[in-house]
Design a protein around this motif. Structure first.
Motif, PDB file in Angstrom:
ATOM      1  N   ILE A  46       0.844  -1.197   0.000  1.00 46.59           N
ATOM      2  CA  ILE A  46       0.000   0.000   0.000  1.00 46.59           C
ATOM      3  C   ILE A  46       0.882   1.250   0.000  1.00 46.59           C
ATOM      4  O   ILE A  46       0.681   2.167  -0.791  1.00 46.59           O
ATOM      5  N   VAL A  47       1.864   1.295   0.889  1.00 48.25           N
ATOM      6  CA  VAL A  47       2.754   2.455   0.968  1.00 48.25           C
ATOM      7  C   VAL A  47       3.480   2.679  -0.359  1.00 48.25           C
ATOM      8  O   VAL A  47       3.612   3.814  -0.827  1.00 48.25           O
ATOM      9  N   GLU A  48       3.908   1.604  -0.994  1.00 53.83           N
ATOM     10  CA  GLU A  48       4.653   1.706  -2.248  1.00 53.83           C
ATOM     11  C   GLU A  48       3.752   1.962  -3.458  1.00 53.83           C
ATOM     12  O   GLU A  48       4.246   2.152  -4.565  1.00 53.83           O
ATOM     13  N   GLY A  49       2.431   1.965  -3.257  1.00 48.54           N
ATOM     14  CA  GLY A  49       1.510   2.181  -4.366  1.00 48.54           C
ATOM     15  C   GLY A  49       1.322   0.948  -5.236  1.00 48.54           C
ATOM     16  O   GLY A  49       0.835   1.051  -6.359  1.00 48.54           O
ATOM     17  N   LYS A  50       1.657  -0.206  -4.718  1.00 49.91           N
ATOM     18  CA  LYS A  50       1.505  -1.467  -5.459  1.00 49.91           C
ATOM     19  C   LYS A  50       0.175  -2.111  -5.048  1.00 49.91           C
ATOM     20  O   LYS A  50       0.120  -3.177  -4.455  1.00 49.91           O
ATOM     21  N   ALA A  74      -6.485   6.158  -7.748  1.00 47.55           N
ATOM     22  CA  ALA A  74      -7.051   7.493  -7.941  1.00 47.55           C
ATOM     23  C   ALA A  74      -6.730   8.405  -6.756  1.00 47.55           C
ATOM     24  O   ALA A  74      -6.479   9.597  -6.934  1.00 47.55           O
ATOM     25  N   LEU A  75      -6.734   7.847  -5.540  1.00 49.89           N
ATOM     26  CA  LEU A  75      -6.443   8.635  -4.338  1.00 49.89           C
ATOM     27  C   LEU A  75      -4.963   8.968  -4.191  1.00 49.89           C
ATOM     28  O   LEU A  75      -4.604  10.082  -3.815  1.00 49.89           O
ATOM     29  N   ALA A  76      -4.123   7.981  -4.409  1.00 53.50           N
ATOM     30  CA  ALA A  76      -2.678   8.143  -4.186  1.00 53.50           C
ATOM     31  C   ALA A  76      -1.933   7.341  -5.256  1.00 53.50           C
ATOM     32  O   ALA A  76      -1.475   6.223  -4.985  1.00 53.50           O
ATOM     33  N   PRO A  77      -1.813   7.888  -6.460  1.00 55.12           N
ATOM     34  CA  PRO A  77      -1.232   7.127  -7.569  1.00 55.12           C
ATOM     35  C   PRO A  77       0.194   6.636  -7.323  1.00 55.12           C
ATOM     36  O   PRO A  77       0.586   5.604  -7.858  1.00 55.12           O
ATOM     37  N   ASP A  78       0.955   7.348  -6.512  1.00 56.22           N
ATOM     38  CA  ASP A  78       2.343   6.958  -6.253  1.00 56.22           C
ATOM     39  C   ASP A  78       2.538   6.326  -4.884  1.00 56.22           C
ATOM     40  O   ASP A  78       3.663   6.194  -4.413  1.00 56.22           O
ATOM     41  N   ASP A 105       1.237  13.556   0.173  1.00 61.61           N
ATOM     42  CA  ASP A 105       0.653  14.582  -0.695  1.00 61.61           C
ATOM     43  C   ASP A 105      -0.635  15.166  -0.125  1.00 61.61           C
ATOM     44  O   ASP A 105      -1.613  15.364  -0.849  1.00 61.61           O
ATOM     45  N   GLY A 106      -0.654  15.412   1.171  1.00 64.04           N
ATOM     46  CA  GLY A 106      -1.815  16.017   1.804  1.00 64.04           C
ATOM     47  C   GLY A 106      -2.957  15.055   2.072  1.00 64.04           C
ATOM     48  O   GLY A 106      -3.997  15.449   2.576  1.00 64.04           O
ATOM     49  N   THR A 107      -2.790  13.786   1.738  1.00 67.03           N
ATOM     50  CA  THR A 107      -3.825  12.786   1.964  1.00 67.03           C
ATOM     51  C   THR A 107      -3.459  11.935   3.177  1.00 67.03           C
ATOM     52  O   THR A 107      -2.376  11.382   3.233  1.00 67.03           O
ATOM     53  N   VAL A 108      -4.362  11.881   4.141  1.00 68.50           N
ATOM     54  CA  VAL A 108      -4.196  11.005   5.299  1.00 68.50           C
ATOM     55  C   VAL A 108      -5.360  10.022   5.272  1.00 68.50           C
ATOM     56  O   VAL A 108      -6.516  10.424   5.183  1.00 68.50           O
ATOM     57  N   LEU A 109      -5.032   8.746   5.300  1.00 69.06           N
ATOM     58  CA  LEU A 109      -6.061   7.707   5.339  1.00 69.06           C
ATOM     59  C   LEU A 109      -5.883   6.863   6.592  1.00 69.06           C
ATOM     60  O   LEU A 109      -4.760   6.546   6.979  1.00 69.06           O
ATOM     61  N   TYR A 110      -6.999   6.503   7.199  1.00 72.23           N
ATOM     62  CA  TYR A 110      -7.014   5.628   8.366  1.00 72.23           C
ATOM     63  C   TYR A 110      -7.574   4.288   7.901  1.00 72.23           C
ATOM     64  O   TYR A 110      -8.625   4.222   7.272  1.00 72.23           O
ATOM     65  N   TRP A 111      -6.860   3.220   8.208  1.00 75.48           N
ATOM     66  CA  TRP A 111      -7.183   1.882   7.724  1.00 75.48           C
ATOM     67  C   TRP A 111      -7.529   0.967   8.881  1.00 75.48           C
ATOM     68  O   TRP A 111      -6.912   1.039   9.953  1.00 75.48           O
TER      69      TRP A 111
END
Length: 141
Positions: A46-50, A74-78, A105-111
């Motif tokens: 997830i962190v690596e965008g894979k 779409a949320l965090a392409p990289d 990039d200004g996006t914080v997600l809680y999982w």
């Protein structure tokens, strides 16, 4: 000429260290209860965008996997620049749940993620993510 030969191995070693560090992006850990390899691998992907790799072991339809991966792309392409494990709980010897946070990039997600422990492997049962801390606040206290 001789100085180049001495400096070159150090330059190669430095590059290898940089690539190894970026290839093994992981969440900030907590040690109790003990981390589970498959769960940590999911978070690393997830962190690596894979995202497609992260969904491989999730036992849902391929269409659902593609939709989940597409939404994350779409949320965090990289991927994300940071990840912090907030809480991990083993409900039994056979089941584990975790709350973690990613940011970039200004996006914080809680999982939240839950799954079955099968020997030393992890079988993902469910996960959710959102950008509202209020949604997970009750899970961490």
């Amino acid at each position: 000429m001789n100085g180049f030969r001495i400096a070159r191995p150090f330059a190669v070693a430095a590059l290898i260290a940089i690539f190894a560090a970026s290839a093994s992006a992981k969440c900030t850990q907590i040690d109790v209860p003990e981390p589970l390899r498959g769960l940590e691998q999911f978070k690393g992907y997830i962190v690596e965008g894979k995202y497609k790799l992260a969904m491989l072991d999730f036992e849902i339809s391929d269409t659902a996997k593609q939709q989940l991966a597409g939404g994350l792309e779409a949320l965090a392409p990289d991927g994300f620049t940071g990840c912090t494990t907030i809480k991990r709980a083993r409900q039994s010897d056979h089941f584990i749940s975790e709350v973690f946070m990613t940011e970039g990039d200004g996006t914080v997600l809680y999982w939240t993620i839950s799954g079955q422990i099968v020997g030393s492997s992890f079988r993902m049962i469910n996960f959710t993510y959102n950008d509202k801390f209020e949604e997970i606040r009750g899970l961490i206290y």
